[in-house]
Scaffold this motif. Sequence first.
Motif, PDB file in Angstrom:
ATOM      1  N   GLY A 101      -0.742   9.086   7.116  1.00 37.68           N
ATOM      2  CA  GLY A 101      -2.000   8.893   7.720  1.00 37.68           C
ATOM      3  C   GLY A 101      -3.510   9.216   6.651  1.00 37.68           C
ATOM      4  O   GLY A 101      -4.592   9.687   6.972  1.00 37.68           O
ATOM      5  N   THR A 102      -3.507   8.149   5.907  1.00 33.73           N
ATOM      6  CA  THR A 102      -4.466   8.392   5.064  1.00 33.73           C
ATOM      7  C   THR A 102      -5.444   6.585   4.652  1.00 33.73           C
ATOM      8  O   THR A 102      -6.345   6.100   4.633  1.00 33.73           O
ATOM      9  CB  THR A 102      -3.605   8.446   3.237  1.00 33.73           C
ATOM     10  OG1 THR A 102      -2.954   7.443   3.064  1.00 33.73           O
ATOM     11  CG2 THR A 102      -3.730   9.602   3.241  1.00 33.73           C
ATOM     12  N   GLY A 103      -4.836   6.272   6.079  1.00 28.32           N
ATOM     13  CA  GLY A 103      -5.903   4.392   6.463  1.00 28.32           C
ATOM     14  C   GLY A 103      -4.796   3.622   6.353  1.00 28.32           C
ATOM     15  O   GLY A 103      -6.077   2.265   5.814  1.00 28.32           O
ATOM     16  N   LYS A 104      -3.629   3.518   5.814  1.00 34.43           N
ATOM     17  CA  LYS A 104      -3.113   1.681   5.514  1.00 34.43           C
ATOM     18  C   LYS A 104      -2.740   0.905   5.955  1.00 34.43           C
ATOM     19  O   LYS A 104      -3.392   0.126   6.061  1.00 34.43           O
ATOM     20  CB  LYS A 104      -1.634   1.941   4.659  1.00 34.43           C
ATOM     21  CG  LYS A 104      -1.666   3.626   3.447  1.00 34.43           C
ATOM     22  CD  LYS A 104       0.044   3.427   2.933  1.00 34.43           C
ATOM     23  CE  LYS A 104       0.249   4.206   3.632  1.00 34.43           C
ATOM     24  NZ  LYS A 104      -0.068   5.330   3.848  1.00 34.43           N
TER      25      LYS A 104
ATOM     26  N   GLU B  63      -3.167   1.915  -4.626  1.00 35.20           N
ATOM     27  CA  GLU B  63      -2.303   3.583  -3.884  1.00 35.20           C
ATOM     28  C   GLU B  63      -3.621   3.712  -2.776  1.00 35.20           C
ATOM     29  O   GLU B  63      -4.680   3.678  -3.394  1.00 35.20           O
ATOM     30  CB  GLU B  63      -2.272   4.465  -5.070  1.00 35.20           C
ATOM     31  CG  GLU B  63      -2.550   5.873  -4.818  1.00 35.20           C
ATOM     32  CD  GLU B  63      -1.790   6.676  -5.558  1.00 35.20           C
ATOM     33  OE1 GLU B  63      -2.552   6.646  -7.357  1.00 35.20           O
ATOM     34  OE2 GLU B  63      -1.511   8.044  -4.862  1.00 35.20           O
ATOM     35  N   ILE B  64      -3.315   4.462  -1.725  1.00 31.09           N
ATOM     36  CA  ILE B  64      -4.000   5.099  -1.020  1.00 31.09           C
ATOM     37  C   ILE B  64      -4.045   6.793  -0.988  1.00 31.09           C
ATOM     38  O   ILE B  64      -3.094   6.995  -0.119  1.00 31.09           O
ATOM     39  CB  ILE B  64      -3.360   4.297   0.248  1.00 31.09           C
ATOM     40  CG1 ILE B  64      -3.799   2.912   0.455  1.00 31.09           C
ATOM     41  CG2 ILE B  64      -4.530   5.010   1.558  1.00 31.09           C
ATOM     42  CD1 ILE B  64      -4.967   1.894   0.119  1.00 31.09           C
TER      43      ILE B  64
ATOM     44  N   ALA C  32       3.565  -1.295   4.438  1.00 25.49           N
ATOM     45  CA  ALA C  32       3.204   0.310   3.412  1.00 25.49           C
ATOM     46  C   ALA C  32       4.408   1.092   2.986  1.00 25.49           C
ATOM     47  O   ALA C  32       5.472   1.347   4.177  1.00 25.49           O
ATOM     48  CB  ALA C  32       2.307   1.020   4.692  1.00 25.49           C
ATOM     49  N   THR C  33       4.473   2.195   2.703  1.00 26.89           N
ATOM     50  CA  THR C  33       5.279   3.213   2.394  1.00 26.89           C
ATOM     51  C   THR C  33       4.704   4.533   1.921  1.00 26.89           C
ATOM     52  O   THR C  33       4.089   3.959   1.577  1.00 26.89           O
ATOM     53  CB  THR C  33       6.530   3.408   1.021  1.00 26.89           C
ATOM     54  OG1 THR C  33       7.466   3.672   1.203  1.00 26.89           O
ATOM     55  CG2 THR C  33       5.640   2.424  -0.099  1.00 26.89           C
ATOM     56  N   ASN C  34       5.211   5.533   1.969  1.00 25.22           N
ATOM     57  CA  ASN C  34       5.459   7.237   1.555  1.00 25.22           C
ATOM     58  C   ASN C  34       5.898   6.805   0.626  1.00 25.22           C
ATOM     59  O   ASN C  34       6.317   8.217  -0.601  1.00 25.22           O
ATOM     60  CB  ASN C  34       5.391   7.940   2.586  1.00 25.22           C
ATOM     61  CG  ASN C  34       4.974   8.072   3.868  1.00 25.22           C
ATOM     62  OD1 ASN C  34       3.645   8.046   3.998  1.00 25.22           O
ATOM     63  ND2 ASN C  34       5.526   7.802   5.000  1.00 25.22           N
ATOM     64  N   ARG C  35       7.112   6.490   0.285  1.00 26.93           N
ATOM     65  CA  ARG C  35       8.178   6.693  -0.615  1.00 26.93           C
ATOM     66  C   ARG C  35       7.836   5.001  -1.642  1.00 26.93           C
ATOM     67  O   ARG C  35       9.029   4.872  -2.272  1.00 26.93           O
ATOM     68  CB  ARG C  35       8.981   7.127   0.090  1.00 26.93           C
ATOM     69  CG  ARG C  35       9.551   8.179   0.610  1.00 26.93           C
ATOM     70  CD  ARG C  35       8.946   9.459  -0.669  1.00 26.93           C
ATOM     71  NE  ARG C  35      10.251   9.556  -1.398  1.00 26.93           N
ATOM     72  CZ  ARG C  35      10.970  10.232  -1.507  1.00 26.93           C
ATOM     73  NH1 ARG C  35      11.389  10.998  -0.490  1.00 26.93           N
ATOM     74  NH2 ARG C  35      11.435  10.117  -1.997  1.00 26.93           N
TER      75      ARG C  35
ATOM     76  N   LEU D 158       0.827  -1.364   0.113  1.00 25.05           N
ATOM     77  CA  LEU D 158       0.456   0.181   0.026  1.00 25.05           C
ATOM     78  C   LEU D 158       0.535   1.377   0.149  1.00 25.05           C
ATOM     79  O   LEU D 158       1.891   1.351   0.754  1.00 25.05           O
ATOM     80  CB  LEU D 158      -1.337   0.017   1.260  1.00 25.05           C
ATOM     81  CG  LEU D 158      -1.682  -1.583   1.644  1.00 25.05           C
ATOM     82  CD1 LEU D 158      -2.788  -0.934   2.354  1.00 25.05           C
ATOM     83  CD2 LEU D 158      -2.709  -1.523   0.097  1.00 25.05           C
ATOM     84  N   TYR D 159       0.568   2.704  -1.081  1.00 25.49           N
ATOM     85  CA  TYR D 159       1.206   2.847  -1.181  1.00 25.49           C
ATOM     86  C   TYR D 159       1.076   4.480  -1.043  1.00 25.49           C
ATOM     87  O   TYR D 159      -0.672   4.327  -1.615  1.00 25.49           O
ATOM     88  CB  TYR D 159       3.058   3.236  -2.237  1.00 25.49           C
ATOM     89  CG  TYR D 159       2.247   3.410  -4.016  1.00 25.49           C
ATOM     90  CD1 TYR D 159       1.466   2.096  -3.875  1.00 25.49           C
ATOM     91  CD2 TYR D 159       1.969   4.357  -4.209  1.00 25.49           C
ATOM     92  CE1 TYR D 159       0.912   2.375  -5.787  1.00 25.49           C
ATOM     93  CE2 TYR D 159       1.527   4.196  -5.573  1.00 25.49           C
ATOM     94  CZ  TYR D 159       0.693   3.090  -6.128  1.00 25.49           C
ATOM     95  OH  TYR D 159       0.486   2.871  -7.312  1.00 25.49           O
TER      96      TYR D 159
END
Length: 269
Positions: free
Chosen positions: A61-64, A184-185, A162-165, A56-57
Amino acid sequence: SRVRVMELELSPSQTFGEIGGLTDQIEEVREAVEYPLTRPEVFKRLGVEPPKGILLYGPPGTGKTLIAKAIAHNANATFIRMSGSELVHKFIGEGAQLVRELFQLAREKAPSIVFIDEIDAVGSTRTHDGTSGSAEVQRTLMQLLAEMDGFDNRGEIRIMAATNRPDMLDPALLRPGRFDRLIEIPFPDKTSRQDILKIHSKNLSLKDVDLNVIAEMTEGATGAELEAICREAGMIAVRQNADYVVMENFQSAVEKVRHKKAEPDTRMY
Ligand code: ATP
């Protein structure tokens, strides 16, 4: 202690009803993670291999994490979370061993959902300061890849990360048979923001509060920020010893919460 780096929860209470928006993403994750656990015979009958790892990327703070926990809830599975950044930064020299222990624990507590947060800390092509990853981080990554290659995707362990990058991830992690399903989240759109505000204000005594207007005002806010706005609106009403939480409290809360966000952020999102 190792308690912090690995967090374990037997069948978490989180449900999909407490997640605003993300309808398509939730369905996609359920198909890839939940149904192989709850309806393995269907996959077997049809000869369909479930994906091995789900990444999940998207912005923080978007719900992953919420999605991963709700999946564990629905599948009545053990939720085991490991933080990639804590693994690398707090447990130097122990990374590979901890990854081994993580999968051992997942086998003992099966059915289980393994959730590796901030996986970019372990599997990054470059570190944040631009230098190449240390030998220690490399060893940790190698162990993770070996564990993933070694387990059966029809078994009772499902793995999510999960990652932001996503741009920084080592391609070795994304090869078929590893994290081979990317979802993508994104930031919530207006309808989703209204949904999220509704979820986080459901216990507040509201009077004449139009959440549609608040959703309109909060373009670019994450679920975590919308939760903070609801909490802050409630606290403002408490300070005023009011009978209800009113529109003005939400407007002040938006200003306060979103103002904080304006501070520089070094992350990609
Ligand atoms: P990070 O990358 O920082 O770990 P994340 O995407 O995993 O972020 P979560 O931990 O799932 O974020 O969300 C943080 C908090 O924000 C949640 O506990 C929840 O209260 C709220 N939140 C985020 N997204 C949503 C959403 N879509 N619906 C309802 N609440 C949300």
